[in-house]
Scaffold this motif. Sequence first.
Motif, short mmCIF file in Angstrom:
data_model
loop_
_atom_site.label_atom_id
_atom_site.label_comp_id
_atom_site.label_asym_id
_atom_site.label_seq_id
_atom_site.Cartn_x
_atom_site.Cartn_y
_atom_site.Cartn_z
N THR A 14 0.81 -1.21 0.00
CA THR A 14 0.00 0.00 0.00
C THR A 14 0.85 1.27 0.00
OG1 THR A 14 -0.10 -0.07 2.40
CG2 THR A 14 -1.90 -1.12 1.22
N GLU A 15 0.19 2.39 -0.27
CA GLU A 15 0.84 3.70 -0.27
C GLU A 15 0.56 4.42 1.04
OE1 GLU A 15 0.76 5.30 -4.87
OE2 GLU A 15 -0.69 6.07 -3.45
N VAL A 16 1.51 5.26 1.46
CA VAL A 16 1.30 6.16 2.58
C VAL A 16 1.71 7.55 2.13
CG1 VAL A 16 1.55 4.52 4.46
CG2 VAL A 16 3.56 5.63 3.58
N THR A 17 0.96 8.55 2.58
CA THR A 17 1.30 9.94 2.29
C THR A 17 1.96 10.52 3.51
OG1 THR A 17 -0.54 10.13 0.75
CG2 THR A 17 0.39 12.18 1.59
N LEU A 18 3.19 11.01 3.35
CA LEU A 18 3.97 11.53 4.47
C LEU A 18 3.98 13.05 4.52
CD1 LEU A 18 6.96 9.03 4.27
CD2 LEU A 18 4.88 8.87 5.66
N ALA A 19 3.67 13.68 3.41
CA ALA A 19 3.58 15.14 3.30
C ALA A 19 2.97 15.44 1.93
CB ALA A 19 4.95 15.79 3.43
N ALA A 20 2.62 16.68 1.71
CA ALA A 20 2.08 17.08 0.41
C ALA A 20 3.12 16.75 -0.66
CB ALA A 20 1.75 18.56 0.40
N GLY A 21 2.72 15.93 -1.62
CA GLY A 21 3.62 15.56 -2.69
C GLY A 21 4.65 14.49 -2.31
N LEU A 22 4.51 13.89 -1.16
CA LEU A 22 5.46 12.86 -0.71
C LEU A 22 4.69 11.60 -0.34
CD1 LEU A 22 8.33 11.99 0.03
CD2 LEU A 22 8.00 13.05 2.27
N GLU A 93 12.94 15.25 6.38
CA GLU A 93 12.74 16.58 6.97
C GLU A 93 11.42 17.20 6.55
OE1 GLU A 93 14.54 17.97 9.38
OE2 GLU A 93 15.87 16.23 9.37
N ARG A 94 10.86 16.77 5.43
CA ARG A 94 9.59 17.30 4.92
C ARG A 94 8.36 16.64 5.53
NH1 ARG A 94 9.39 16.24 -0.94
NH2 ARG A 94 7.24 16.85 -0.63
N VAL A 95 8.52 15.51 6.19
CA VAL A 95 7.37 14.77 6.73
C VAL A 95 6.57 15.68 7.66
CG1 VAL A 95 6.67 12.82 8.17
CG2 VAL A 95 8.52 12.54 6.51
N ASP A 96 5.25 15.74 7.41
CA ASP A 96 4.38 16.61 8.22
C ASP A 96 3.73 15.83 9.35
OD1 ASP A 96 2.22 15.21 7.07
OD2 ASP A 96 1.77 16.80 5.64
N GLU A 97 2.83 16.51 10.08
CA GLU A 97 2.19 15.91 11.26
C GLU A 97 1.45 14.61 10.91
OE1 GLU A 97 -1.08 17.09 14.68
OE2 GLU A 97 -0.20 18.66 13.46
N ASN A 98 0.70 14.61 9.82
CA ASN A 98 -0.01 13.40 9.41
C ASN A 98 0.98 12.31 9.01
OD1 ASN A 98 -2.59 14.41 9.87
ND2 ASN A 98 -2.67 15.36 7.86
N GLY A 99 2.07 12.70 8.37
CA GLY A 99 3.10 11.74 8.00
C GLY A 99 3.77 11.13 9.23
N ILE A 100 3.95 11.93 10.27
CA ILE A 100 4.53 11.41 11.51
C ILE A 100 3.60 10.35 12.10
CG2 ILE A 100 5.12 11.99 13.90
CD1 ILE A 100 6.13 14.72 12.79
N LYS A 101 2.29 10.60 12.03
CA LYS A 101 1.32 9.61 12.51
C LYS A 101 1.41 8.33 11.69
CE LYS A 101 -1.98 12.98 14.26
NZ LYS A 101 -3.26 13.64 14.03
N GLU A 102 1.55 8.48 10.38
CA GLU A 102 1.71 7.31 9.50
C GLU A 102 2.97 6.53 9.87
OE1 GLU A 102 -0.16 5.92 7.24
OE2 GLU A 102 -1.65 7.45 6.82
N LEU A 103 4.08 7.24 10.07
CA LEU A 103 5.34 6.58 10.41
C LEU A 103 5.27 5.93 11.79
CD1 LEU A 103 7.98 9.12 9.04
CD2 LEU A 103 7.31 6.91 8.05
N ASP A 104 4.54 6.54 12.72
CA ASP A 104 4.38 5.95 14.05
C ASP A 104 3.78 4.55 13.97
OD1 ASP A 104 5.40 7.23 16.27
OD2 ASP A 104 3.63 8.45 16.63
N GLY A 105 2.84 4.35 13.09
CA GLY A 105 2.19 3.04 12.97
C GLY A 105 2.75 2.13 11.89
N LEU A 106 3.65 2.66 11.08
CA LEU A 106 4.16 1.93 9.93
C LEU A 106 4.85 0.62 10.31
CD1 LEU A 106 4.84 1.76 6.90
CD2 LEU A 106 6.86 3.13 7.38
N LEU A 107 5.65 0.63 11.32
CA LEU A 107 6.43 -0.56 11.65
C LEU A 107 5.62 -1.63 12.39
CD1 LEU A 107 9.82 1.05 12.68
CD2 LEU A 107 9.13 0.16 10.46
N ASN A 108 4.43 -1.27 12.89
CA ASN A 108 3.62 -2.24 13.65
C ASN A 108 3.36 -3.52 12.89
OD1 ASN A 108 3.50 -0.56 15.86
ND2 ASN A 108 1.48 0.25 15.35
#
Length: 111
Positions: A14-22, A93-108
């Motif tokens: 699947t895809e995850v969005t880490l920031a606008a355009g990322l 460095e561009r990862v935004d708040e929503n991207g941080i949430k995505e990364l928090d759960g990514l490794l689970n």
Amino acid sequence: MEDKAMDQTLNIGTEVTLAAGLTKHIKIGSIGLIRQVRQLMKGKEYNFSFCIGRDKWPATEDRPEVNWPEVETTYKEAFNLVLVEGLSDEEYERVDENGIKELDGLLNRFL
């Protein structure tokens, strides 16, 4: 349907969005990848978002020393293992708040 079969053949999930355009693709978890991520993250009991930008904590009677920059670096290594395209320092460095949430759960799914 062919695109999905091709993605699975190439180990692309699947895809995850880490920031606008990322946007990044997550690898499909193989046994080998799961083992690799688990070994890397062994003993890392804090969420990714908690360790960002913190300084080293010296040991106390209640807890061992925590080297936060090292923990953050370990998370970055793990993200590079599970994201098909990896995550460059500039993208990180561009990862935004929503991207941080995505990364928090990514490794689970790998732990």
